[in-house]
Scaffold this active site. Structure first.
Site, short mmCIF file in Angstrom:
data_model
loop_
_atom_site.label_atom_id
_atom_site.label_comp_id
_atom_site.label_asym_id
_atom_site.label_seq_id
_atom_site.Cartn_x
_atom_site.Cartn_y
_atom_site.Cartn_z
N CYS A 1 0.84 -1.20 0.00
CA CYS A 1 0.00 0.00 0.00
C CYS A 1 0.88 1.25 0.00
O CYS A 1 0.60 2.23 -0.69
CB CYS A 1 -0.90 0.01 1.23
N HIS B 1 1.15 5.13 -1.91
CA HIS B 1 0.60 6.22 -1.10
C HIS B 1 1.58 6.83 -0.11
O HIS B 1 1.23 7.76 0.61
CB HIS B 1 -0.67 5.75 -0.41
N CYS C 1 -7.77 -2.37 -3.96
CA CYS C 1 -6.36 -2.11 -4.23
C CYS C 1 -5.54 -3.39 -4.14
O CYS C 1 -4.66 -3.64 -4.98
CB CYS C 1 -5.82 -1.07 -3.25
#
Length: 262
Positions: free
Chosen positions: A179, A183, A224
């Site tokens: 992740c 990000h 995601c």
């Protein structure tokens, strides 16, 4: 009748909070890293990403309007979801997820809704269903719009926060992404004609509205993970709840802006 455990948890969560040790240090360090990455991305590619036209809202009630209807619907015993929460649910969403010291688990907003349904012997809802749980969270979080996120991480909860942090930075799936790859390390860079959002602030904006449906934070994370070629954790699992706990605490102090078109 309100169920006592929820009232007690909310009373603790709404109390004033101070620094939370290791969790607070991690939040500040990650926020500084994202800020530096966003600045570097802007300097490297000063041209803005192509403007994305906001999709037209489909006809009919909005997700929040559908959620309100579910929120006030009477149970067989004459109660409603609103009866389970202080002030009918106003302002409470900013304090979720909560850590339950007795269960040693993170309790999400969706879990609290299902707990209310369980107490009143009503059918439970699928945690990522946009028509029911998504709509309910759209309405409930709208009742706290503008309130600053106030999630507590007491010492006993730090292992859950750390597990969420570890999962967020762990690479998964066929693409070997984490992740954090998008990000944190690449926040602000352009991917598929859109700037990758930084992790800080993401938890303030859910549910996201996509094609007229409310997408919860856990549904977005699962999507995601699927695109990373990884098997998504189950909605409401300890892994997913810990991820949400970590991600929400990164946005500590930011005002809720739910129902963001995406």
């Amino acid at each position: 009748m309100r169920f006592p455990r929820l009232g007690l948890a909310l009373a603790c969560a709404l109390a004033s909070f101070a620094s939370h040790g290791a969790a607070d240090d991690a939040r500040r360090a990650i926020a500084a890293r994202i800020e530096a990455q966003l600045a570097a991305a802007a300097a490297a590619a000063p041209v803005e990403a192509p403007a994305q036209a906001e999709p037209a809202a489909p006809p009919g009630p909005t997700p929040a309007e559908r959620g309100k209807a579910l929120w006030v619907r009477k149970f067989k015993d004459g109660k409603s979801l609103a009866s389970c929460y202080p002030n009918g649910g106003r302002r409470v969403a900013a304090s979720y997820p909560l850590y339950d010291g007795r269960l040693k688990r993170v309790i999400t907003l969706e879990m609290s809704i299902n707990q209310c349904l369980k107490v009143h012997r009503e059918p439970l809802l699928e945690g990522t269903d946009p028509q029911t749980m998504g709509a309910l969270t759209a309405y409930l979080r709208s009742l706290a719009e503008g309130r600053k996120i106030a999630v507590r991480v007491p010492a006993a909860a730090e292992p859950r926060f750390e597990q969420g942090r570890r999962l967020y930075f762990t690479r998964f799936g066929q693409r070997n992404f984490a992740c954090a790859s998008c990000h944190v390390q690449n926040a602000g860079r352009i991917y598929a004609e859109q700037a990758l959002s930084g992790a800080v602030g993401q938890a303030a904006r859910w549910p996201f509205i996509r094609a007229g449906q409310a997408v919860t934070l856990q549904a977005q994370i699962r999507d995601c993970l699927d695109r990373m070629g990884a098997a998504p954790f189950g909605a409401g699992s300890d892994e997913m709840n810990d991820l949400e706990y970590f991600l929400t605490y990164l946005s500590q102090g930011q005002p809720l802006k739910p129902n963001t078109p995406r």
